[in-house]
Scaffold this motif. Structure first.
Motif, PDB file in Angstrom:
ATOM      1  N   TRP A   1     -16.256  14.091  -3.795  1.00  0.00           N
ATOM      2  CA  TRP A   1     -16.638  13.003  -4.686  1.00  0.00           C
ATOM      3  C   TRP A   1     -15.397  12.314  -5.248  1.00  0.00           C
ATOM      4  O   TRP A   1     -15.285  11.085  -5.213  1.00  0.00           O
ATOM      5  N   ALA A   2     -14.461  13.109  -5.765  1.00  0.00           N
ATOM      6  CA  ALA A   2     -13.247  12.543  -6.354  1.00  0.00           C
ATOM      7  C   ALA A   2     -12.452  11.751  -5.320  1.00  0.00           C
ATOM      8  O   ALA A   2     -12.042  10.609  -5.557  1.00  0.00           O
ATOM      9  N   VAL A   3     -12.227  12.338  -4.142  1.00  0.00           N
ATOM     10  CA  VAL A   3     -11.410  11.694  -3.116  1.00  0.00           C
ATOM     11  C   VAL A   3     -12.073  10.422  -2.592  1.00  0.00           C
ATOM     12  O   VAL A   3     -11.434   9.378  -2.450  1.00  0.00           O
ATOM     13  N   SER A   4     -13.366  10.479  -2.281  1.00  0.00           N
ATOM     14  CA  SER A   4     -14.072   9.315  -1.747  1.00  0.00           C
ATOM     15  C   SER A   4     -14.110   8.193  -2.763  1.00  0.00           C
ATOM     16  O   SER A   4     -13.941   7.019  -2.435  1.00  0.00           O
ATOM     17  N   PHE A   5     -14.342   8.548  -4.009  1.00  0.00           N
ATOM     18  CA  PHE A   5     -14.389   7.568  -5.085  1.00  0.00           C
ATOM     19  C   PHE A   5     -13.056   6.825  -5.192  1.00  0.00           C
ATOM     20  O   PHE A   5     -13.015   5.595  -5.293  1.00  0.00           O
ATOM     21  N   VAL A   6     -11.963   7.557  -5.155  1.00  0.00           N
ATOM     22  CA  VAL A   6     -10.651   6.946  -5.291  1.00  0.00           C
ATOM     23  C   VAL A   6     -10.296   6.132  -4.060  1.00  0.00           C
ATOM     24  O   VAL A   6      -9.789   5.012  -4.152  1.00  0.00           O
ATOM     25  N   MET A   7     -10.570   6.686  -2.875  1.00  0.00           N
ATOM     26  CA  MET A   7     -10.191   6.010  -1.637  1.00  0.00           C
ATOM     27  C   MET A   7     -10.845   4.652  -1.534  1.00  0.00           C
ATOM     28  O   MET A   7     -10.202   3.643  -1.225  1.00  0.00           O
ATOM     29  N   PHE A   8     -12.142   4.574  -1.780  1.00  0.00           N
ATOM     30  CA  PHE A   8     -12.868   3.327  -1.596  1.00  0.00           C
ATOM     31  C   PHE A   8     -13.064   2.557  -2.902  1.00  0.00           C
ATOM     32  O   PHE A   8     -13.617   1.465  -2.902  1.00  0.00           O
ATOM     33  N   GLY A   9     -12.608   3.125  -4.016  1.00  0.00           N
ATOM     34  CA  GLY A   9     -12.749   2.413  -5.267  1.00  0.00           C
ATOM     35  C   GLY A   9     -11.445   1.855  -5.791  1.00  0.00           C
ATOM     36  O   GLY A   9     -11.397   0.754  -6.322  1.00  0.00           O
ATOM     37  N   ILE A  10     -10.362   2.583  -5.602  1.00  0.00           N
ATOM     38  CA  ILE A  10      -9.096   2.210  -6.219  1.00  0.00           C
ATOM     39  C   ILE A  10      -8.053   1.749  -5.203  1.00  0.00           C
ATOM     40  O   ILE A  10      -7.346   0.769  -5.429  1.00  0.00           O
ATOM     41  N   SER A  11      -7.944   2.452  -4.080  1.00  0.00           N
ATOM     42  CA  SER A  11      -6.853   2.161  -3.143  1.00  0.00           C
ATOM     43  C   SER A  11      -6.922   0.744  -2.592  1.00  0.00           C
ATOM     44  O   SER A  11      -5.891   0.160  -2.268  1.00  0.00           O
ATOM     45  N   LEU A  12      -8.132   0.176  -2.480  1.00  0.00           N
ATOM     46  CA  LEU A  12      -8.273  -1.159  -1.897  1.00  0.00           C
ATOM     47  C   LEU A  12      -7.515  -2.206  -2.701  1.00  0.00           C
ATOM     48  O   LEU A  12      -6.881  -3.103  -2.135  1.00  0.00           O
ATOM     49  N   TYR A  13      -7.593  -2.124  -4.030  1.00  0.00           N
ATOM     50  CA  TYR A  13      -6.890  -3.127  -4.831  1.00  0.00           C
ATOM     51  C   TYR A  13      -5.498  -2.658  -5.251  1.00  0.00           C
ATOM     52  O   TYR A  13      -4.621  -3.469  -5.529  1.00  0.00           O
ATOM     53  N   TYR A  14      -5.288  -1.359  -5.297  1.00  0.00           N
ATOM     54  CA  TYR A  14      -3.977  -0.845  -5.684  1.00  0.00           C
ATOM     55  C   TYR A  14      -2.916  -1.276  -4.670  1.00  0.00           C
ATOM     56  O   TYR A  14      -1.789  -1.638  -5.046  1.00  0.00           O
ATOM     57  N   ILE A  15      -3.262  -1.261  -3.398  1.00  0.00           N
ATOM     58  CA  ILE A  15      -2.318  -1.673  -2.365  1.00  0.00           C
ATOM     59  C   ILE A  15      -2.026  -3.167  -2.459  1.00  0.00           C
ATOM     60  O   ILE A  15      -0.936  -3.619  -2.114  1.00  0.00           O
ATOM     61  N   VAL A  16      -2.989  -3.946  -2.953  1.00  0.00           N
ATOM     62  CA  VAL A  16      -2.757  -5.379  -3.147  1.00  0.00           C
ATOM     63  C   VAL A  16      -1.672  -5.590  -4.209  1.00  0.00           C
ATOM     64  O   VAL A  16      -0.803  -6.465  -4.066  1.00  0.00           O
ATOM     65  N   ILE A  17      -1.704  -4.794  -5.270  1.00  0.00           N
ATOM     66  CA  ILE A  17      -0.667  -4.897  -6.302  1.00  0.00           C
ATOM     67  C   ILE A  17       0.707  -4.548  -5.716  1.00  0.00           C
ATOM     68  O   ILE A  17       1.713  -5.190  -6.036  1.00  0.00           O
ATOM     69  N   VAL A  18       0.741  -3.541  -4.853  1.00  0.00           N
ATOM     70  CA  VAL A  18       2.005  -3.205  -4.175  1.00  0.00           C
ATOM     71  C   VAL A  18       2.457  -4.383  -3.316  1.00  0.00           C
ATOM     72  O   VAL A  18       3.657  -4.675  -3.211  1.00  0.00           O
ATOM     73  N   GLY A  19       1.487  -5.080  -2.704  1.00  0.00           N
ATOM     74  CA  GLY A  19       1.809  -6.279  -1.935  1.00  0.00           C
ATOM     75  C   GLY A  19       2.399  -7.377  -2.802  1.00  0.00           C
ATOM     76  O   GLY A  19       3.317  -8.101  -2.370  1.00  0.00           O
ATOM     77  N   TRP A  20       1.896  -7.531  -4.011  1.00  0.00           N
ATOM     78  CA  TRP A  20       2.499  -8.487  -4.952  1.00  0.00           C
ATOM     79  C   TRP A  20       3.965  -8.130  -5.194  1.00  0.00           C
ATOM     80  O   TRP A  20       4.828  -9.010  -5.218  1.00  0.00           O
ATOM     81  N   CYS A  21       4.223  -6.826  -5.383  1.00  0.00           N
ATOM     82  CA  CYS A  21       5.593  -6.373  -5.626  1.00  0.00           C
ATOM     83  C   CYS A  21       6.506  -6.716  -4.451  1.00  0.00           C
ATOM     84  O   CYS A  21       7.668  -7.080  -4.644  1.00  0.00           O
ATOM     85  N   ALA A  22       5.966  -6.592  -3.238  1.00  0.00           N
ATOM     86  CA  ALA A  22       6.768  -6.913  -2.050  1.00  0.00           C
ATOM     87  C   ALA A  22       7.143  -8.391  -2.044  1.00  0.00           C
ATOM     88  O   ALA A  22       8.290  -8.756  -1.719  1.00  0.00           O
ATOM     89  N   ASN A  23       6.196  -9.255  -2.407  1.00  0.00           N
ATOM     90  CA  ASN A  23       6.502 -10.683  -2.500  1.00  0.00           C
ATOM     91  C   ASN A  23       7.551 -10.942  -3.570  1.00  0.00           C
ATOM     92  O   ASN A  23       8.502 -11.706  -3.364  1.00  0.00           O
ATOM     93  N   TYR A  24       7.379 -10.304  -4.718  1.00  0.00           N
ATOM     94  CA  TYR A  24       8.301 -10.541  -5.836  1.00  0.00           C
ATOM     95  C   TYR A  24       9.679  -9.970  -5.574  1.00  0.00           C
ATOM     96  O   TYR A  24      10.677 -10.451  -6.137  1.00  0.00           O
ATOM     97  N   MET A  25       9.778  -8.953  -4.742  1.00  0.00           N
ATOM     98  CA  MET A  25      11.093  -8.443  -4.369  1.00  0.00           C
ATOM     99  C   MET A  25      11.896  -9.539  -3.662  1.00  0.00           C
ATOM    100  O   MET A  25      13.099  -9.703  -3.905  1.00  0.00           O
ATOM    101  N   LEU A  26      11.211 -10.301  -2.821  1.00  0.00           N
ATOM    102  CA  LEU A  26      11.879 -11.415  -2.132  1.00  0.00           C
ATOM    103  C   LEU A  26      12.096 -12.590  -3.067  1.00  0.00           C
ATOM    104  O   LEU A  26      13.132 -13.266  -2.998  1.00  0.00           O
ATOM    105  N   PHE A  27      11.114 -12.840  -3.955  1.00  0.00           N
ATOM    106  CA  PHE A  27      11.278 -13.929  -4.918  1.00  0.00           C
ATOM    107  C   PHE A  27      12.499 -13.718  -5.804  1.00  0.00           C
ATOM    108  O   PHE A  27      13.124 -14.673  -6.262  1.00  0.00           O
ATOM    109  N   SER A  28      12.841 -12.443  -6.050  1.00  0.00           N
ATOM    110  CA  SER A  28      13.949 -12.132  -6.945  1.00  0.00           C
ATOM    111  C   SER A  28      15.282 -12.638  -6.410  1.00  0.00           C
ATOM    112  O   SER A  28      16.212 -12.922  -7.180  1.00  0.00           O
TER     113      SER A  28
END
Length: 432
Positions: A16-43
């Motif tokens: 329950w814990a793993v499935s909840f996190v995998m399909f509930g949190i990781s989908l948008y958490y990786i998008v935030i990491v993607g923002w960081c990748a863009n901003y690393m270049l913007f810097s």
């Protein structure tokens, strides 16, 4: 979660814990990491200019207004491209397994994380006005001790930083031998995590003190919370810093490394559960999971993506993780019984005589009391307080339809999906 050493009758809890996190949190958490990748270049050329807030929300995200939560407006391709790269990196690391993939990657990423963090802290502490920020950081405001919102935020922070309720700890600990000293390991993980965060705080507030000094403002006037700190306040500080280009590049590289180290753990935890339960080929599971995850993440790369992210994160953080935490404490404390776990811990400590009695009756009895009473009560109060706030008015002024569908709906779907997977027949290899 069976995970080799855990009784199969309790595997639904980890699932329950793993499935909840995998399909509930990781989908948008990786998008935030993607923002960081863009901003690393913007810097590198300070692309955000004089108004980081307008650049982030209007140019980079091209975000819809609150009422436009259902107008997706197409995909923001720079964000989608970064998200694809981050998912590929996650796939590449986890594809090789724990020893050949994750372990090798962590041996590189963790030293890099420590080196970059230490460099940023030292750099920040010698900036003009840093002492002002440090003083604000270490001076307690005792009036906040009765503010439930502060406690809820603290629970959310420690849940994320220690991956509590994520199933990650269960997955990684399942690879340990039966005679592992889990008490010592838990102390190492807990104290090293908190020490790192406390030290990092000196760097964060030194920068804020520098900003406040340069702009002749108070700390509370320049500080932001949530995504505003990383993508608005810090870019503004980077523009003011000497050699800000290098500082910005290192800062966002730091966030990328920290993000990837978290996401590979989420993916590995879910993969371990799949492999143990269904005995499927690892490489196929990893590949399918990352493809499905990337497709799901695309929803958060649209013009309305930041609105979806805000709503989903609020409900999963305020209710989802805390619910998982409450259930875990109730199951471990009242159904599984902490006596069994306590006996296992003591048997691997090698204590005897008076030392054994002191440890048993003082340390572990207090720990058991916290699991059975203190933690579920505290988390329960947090949920009740949050519910009262939700009924008072829709979250952040979003349309009620968005709150119900994206907030409550996403929360319910992840829970139903997680319980559905845990209820499927066991097809994996027997637990050792």
């Amino acid at each position: 979660m069976a995970f080799r050493h855990i009784d199969p009758k309790w595997e639904w809890l980890g699932w329950w814990a793993v499935s909840f996190v995998m399909f509930g949190i990781s989908l948008y958490y990786i998008v935030i990491v993607g923002w960081c990748a863009n901003y690393m270049l913007f810097s590198l050329n300070l692309s955000w200019g004089d108004d980081p807030n307008a650049f982030f929300f209007q140019q980079f995200l091209a975000a819809s207004d609150v009422d436009g939560v259902w107008r997706l407006g197409g995909i923001r391709w720079p964000i989608a491209a970064a998200v694809a790269i981050i998912w590929f990196i996650n796939w590449l690391i986890t594809y090789g397994g724990v020893q050949k993939g994750i372990e090798r990657a962590v041996k590189v990423m963790m030293p890099m994380l420590l080196i970059i963090t230490t460099s940023i802290i030292i750099w920040a502490l010698f900036l003009p006005g840093a002492a002002k920020g440090v003083k604000h950081y270490v001076t307690p405001d005792l009036t906040k001790i009765t503010d439930l919102r502060v406690w809820i935020s603290a629970y959310g922070q420690i849940f994320f930083s220690l991956s509590l309720g994520f199933g990650i700890m269960i997955a990684y600990s399942s690879y340990l031998s039966r005679d592992a000293n889990i008490f010592r390991n838990s102390l190492i993980v807990g104290f090293s995590n908190s020490l790192y965060e406390v030290c990092a705080g000196f760097g964060v507030f030194s920068i804020l003190g520098y900003m406040a000094t340069r702009q002749n403002q108070e700390i509370q006037d320049v500080v932001s919370s949530g995504i505003g700190l990383a993508f608005v306040a810090y870019p503004k500080a980077i523009s003011l810093l000497p050699h800000g280009h290098l500082f910005g590049f290192l800062f966002f590289l730091l966030l990328i490394i920290a993000g990837i180290s978290s996401t590979i753990s989420i993916i590995e935890a879910f993969t371990s559960a799949i492999l143990d339960k269904f005995a499927l080929p690892r490489k196929a599971v990893i590949t399918v999971m990352c493809i499905v995850g990337f497709c799901g993440s695309l929803l958060f790369t649209t013009h309305a993506g930041v609105l979806w992210l805000d709503i989903v994160d609020h409900f999963l953080n305020q209710y989802g993780l805390i619910t998982v935490g409450i259930v875990e404490t109730l199951v471990v404390g009242w159904l599984y019984r902490t006596d069994k776990l306590k006996a296992h811990i003591v048997s691997n400590l090698g204590l005897s005589g008076a030392r054994h009695k002191v440890f048993d009756y003082v340390v572990l009895q207090l720990w058991m009391y916290c699991i059975r009473f203190v933690t579920p009560v505290a988390l329960g109060i947090a949920i009740i307080h949050s519910l009262i706030q939700e009924f008072a008015e829709p979250y952040a002024g979003y349309p009620i339809s968005a709150v119900i569908i994206l907030g409550v709906g996403w929360l319910l779907v992840t829970h139903v999906f997680a319980f559905g997977l845990s209820g499927l027949p066991w097809r994996g290899a027997p637990v050792e």
